[in-house]
Design a protein around this motif. Structure first.
Motif, mmCIF file in Angstrom:
data_model
loop_
_atom_site.group_PDB
_atom_site.id
_atom_site.type_symbol
_atom_site.label_atom_id
_atom_site.label_comp_id
_atom_site.label_asym_id
_atom_site.label_seq_id
_atom_site.Cartn_x
_atom_site.Cartn_y
_atom_site.Cartn_z
ATOM 1 N N ASN A 30 0.828 -1.201 0.000
ATOM 2 C CA ASN A 30 0.000 0.000 0.000
ATOM 3 C C ASN A 30 0.865 1.255 0.000
ATOM 4 O O ASN A 30 0.596 2.209 -0.731
ATOM 5 C CB ASN A 30 -0.970 -0.005 1.177
ATOM 6 N N VAL A 31 1.928 1.238 0.789
ATOM 7 C CA VAL A 31 2.825 2.399 0.872
ATOM 8 C C VAL A 31 3.517 2.638 -0.463
ATOM 9 O O VAL A 31 3.636 3.780 -0.920
ATOM 10 C CB VAL A 31 3.860 2.210 2.003
ATOM 11 N N PHE A 32 3.948 1.577 -1.102
ATOM 12 C CA PHE A 32 4.621 1.718 -2.401
ATOM 13 C C PHE A 32 3.691 2.328 -3.447
ATOM 14 O O PHE A 32 4.099 3.189 -4.233
ATOM 15 C CB PHE A 32 5.162 0.380 -2.881
ATOM 16 N N PHE A 33 2.426 1.880 -3.447
ATOM 17 C CA PHE A 33 1.471 2.452 -4.398
ATOM 18 C C PHE A 33 1.199 3.917 -4.078
ATOM 19 O O PHE A 33 1.114 4.750 -4.984
ATOM 20 C CB PHE A 33 0.169 1.639 -4.416
ATOM 21 N N PHE A 34 1.053 4.234 -2.780
ATOM 22 C CA PHE A 34 0.843 5.632 -2.407
ATOM 23 C C PHE A 34 2.012 6.502 -2.822
ATOM 24 O O PHE A 34 1.816 7.610 -3.331
ATOM 25 C CB PHE A 34 0.604 5.771 -0.903
ATOM 26 N N ILE A 35 3.227 6.028 -2.633
ATOM 27 C CA ILE A 35 4.403 6.813 -3.023
ATOM 28 C C ILE A 35 4.412 7.057 -4.530
ATOM 29 O O ILE A 35 4.656 8.178 -4.982
ATOM 30 C CB ILE A 35 5.705 6.135 -2.551
ATOM 31 N N ALA A 36 4.121 6.023 -5.306
ATOM 32 C CA ALA A 36 4.071 6.189 -6.771
ATOM 33 C C ALA A 36 2.990 7.193 -7.160
ATOM 34 O O ALA A 36 3.223 8.080 -7.997
ATOM 35 C CB ALA A 36 3.815 4.843 -7.442
ATOM 36 N N GLY A 37 1.822 7.090 -6.546
ATOM 37 C CA GLY A 37 0.736 8.026 -6.846
ATOM 38 C C GLY A 37 1.079 9.444 -6.450
ATOM 39 O O GLY A 37 0.786 10.399 -7.179
ATOM 40 N N ILE A 38 1.704 9.597 -5.295
ATOM 41 C CA ILE A 38 2.116 10.926 -4.834
ATOM 42 C C ILE A 38 3.114 11.552 -5.805
ATOM 43 O O ILE A 38 2.991 12.732 -6.168
ATOM 44 C CB ILE A 38 2.715 10.836 -3.414
ATOM 45 N N LEU A 39 4.094 10.779 -6.233
ATOM 46 C CA LEU A 39 5.096 11.313 -7.166
ATOM 47 C C LEU A 39 4.463 11.707 -8.498
ATOM 48 O O LEU A 39 4.804 12.749 -9.075
ATOM 49 C CB LEU A 39 6.216 10.298 -7.372
ATOM 50 N N LEU A 40 3.528 10.885 -8.976
ATOM 51 C CA LEU A 40 2.856 11.224 -10.235
ATOM 52 C C LEU A 40 1.970 12.455 -10.083
ATOM 53 O O LEU A 40 1.936 13.313 -10.970
ATOM 54 C CB LEU A 40 2.047 10.033 -10.741
ATOM 55 N N TRP A 41 1.257 12.570 -8.961
ATOM 56 C CA TRP A 41 0.440 13.760 -8.737
ATOM 57 C C TRP A 41 1.316 15.005 -8.575
ATOM 58 O O TRP A 41 0.937 16.093 -9.018
ATOM 59 C CB TRP A 41 -0.474 13.590 -7.537
ATOM 60 N N PHE A 42 2.483 14.853 -7.967
ATOM 61 C CA PHE A 42 3.417 15.975 -7.883
ATOM 62 C C PHE A 42 3.824 16.416 -9.293
ATOM 63 O O PHE A 42 3.874 17.606 -9.590
ATOM 64 C CB PHE A 42 4.653 15.602 -7.061
ATOM 65 N N ALA A 43 4.088 15.426 -10.161
ATOM 66 C CA ALA A 43 4.446 15.742 -11.554
ATOM 67 C C ALA A 43 3.314 16.487 -12.249
ATOM 68 O O ALA A 43 3.556 17.418 -13.025
ATOM 69 C CB ALA A 43 4.804 14.463 -12.306
ATOM 70 N N VAL A 44 2.076 16.102 -11.977
ATOM 71 C CA VAL A 44 0.926 16.817 -12.545
ATOM 72 C C VAL A 44 0.932 18.267 -12.057
ATOM 73 O O VAL A 44 0.713 19.195 -12.846
ATOM 74 C CB VAL A 44 -0.399 16.107 -12.180
ATOM 75 N N GLY A 45 1.194 18.451 -10.763
ATOM 76 C CA GLY A 45 1.268 19.810 -10.229
ATOM 77 C C GLY A 45 2.339 20.636 -10.923
ATOM 78 O O GLY A 45 2.125 21.820 -11.212
ATOM 79 N N VAL A 46 3.474 20.018 -11.216
ATOM 80 C CA VAL A 46 4.545 20.720 -11.934
ATOM 81 C C VAL A 46 4.082 21.082 -13.347
ATOM 82 O O VAL A 46 4.275 22.212 -13.801
ATOM 83 C CB VAL A 46 5.830 19.860 -11.975
ATOM 84 N N MET A 47 3.452 20.128 -14.031
ATOM 85 C CA MET A 47 2.989 20.387 -15.408
ATOM 86 C C MET A 47 1.930 21.483 -15.447
ATOM 87 O O MET A 47 1.886 22.267 -16.397
ATOM 88 C CB MET A 47 2.461 19.103 -16.035
ATOM 89 N N TRP A 48 1.085 21.534 -14.435
ATOM 90 C CA TRP A 48 0.043 22.562 -14.363
ATOM 91 C C TRP A 48 0.541 23.856 -13.727
ATOM 92 O O TRP A 48 -0.183 24.838 -13.668
ATOM 93 C CB TRP A 48 -1.134 22.053 -13.541
ATOM 94 N N LYS A 49 1.771 23.809 -13.179
ATOM 95 C CA LYS A 49 2.327 24.947 -12.427
ATOM 96 C C LYS A 49 1.391 25.311 -11.267
ATOM 97 O O LYS A 49 1.145 26.479 -10.982
ATOM 98 C CB LYS A 49 2.578 26.142 -13.341
ATOM 99 N N ASP A 50 0.893 24.271 -10.597
ATOM 100 C CA ASP A 50 -0.052 24.422 -9.492
ATOM 101 C C ASP A 50 0.675 24.116 -8.182
ATOM 102 O O ASP A 50 0.890 22.955 -7.833
ATOM 103 C CB ASP A 50 -1.236 23.479 -9.695
ATOM 104 N N ARG A 51 1.074 25.175 -7.491
ATOM 105 C CA ARG A 51 1.870 25.006 -6.272
ATOM 106 C C ARG A 51 1.095 24.296 -5.167
ATOM 107 O O ARG A 51 1.682 23.572 -4.367
ATOM 108 C CB ARG A 51 2.377 26.350 -5.779
ATOM 109 N N ALA A 52 -0.217 24.499 -5.105
ATOM 110 C CA ALA A 52 -1.016 23.848 -4.060
ATOM 111 C C ALA A 52 -0.952 22.328 -4.201
ATOM 112 O O ALA A 52 -0.794 21.608 -3.201
ATOM 113 C CB ALA A 52 -2.466 24.326 -4.119
ATOM 114 N N ILE A 53 -1.056 21.829 -5.415
ATOM 115 C CA ILE A 53 -0.962 20.379 -5.639
ATOM 116 C C ILE A 53 0.434 19.889 -5.273
ATOM 117 O O ILE A 53 0.590 18.838 -4.649
ATOM 118 C CB ILE A 53 -1.325 20.020 -7.095
#
Length: 71
Positions: A30-53
């Motif tokens: 579960n932790v490994f999946f959460f870490i992967a999801g968190i990193l991908l969502w962080f990448a989305v925040g970078v692509m959107w230039k959304d600091r809150a994400i």
């Protein structure tokens, strides 16, 4: 569909799998999946230039890894 949308949906599915694994008490997968999801969502925040994400996912990453290492 844009690349960022693909990453967003993959991250969402991975996070949902993490929730499911947590509900089934399948640790540490579960932790490994959460870490992967968190990193991908962080990448989305970078692509959107959304600091809150980005900030919320950095916080989630620190909390998750800190808890995992403390367990």
């Amino acid at each position: 569909m844009k690349f960022v949308d693909i990453v967003k949906w993959i991250a969402t599915v991975i996070q949902l799998i993490g929730y499911g694994l947590t509900g089934l008490n399948i640790v540490p997968w579960n932790v490994f999946f959460f870490i992967a999801g968190i990193l991908l969502w962080f990448a989305v925040g970078v692509m959107w230039k959304d600091r809150a994400i980005m900030v919320v996912h950095v916080g989630a990453f620190i909390s998750l890894v800190g808890g995992y290492l403390n367990a």
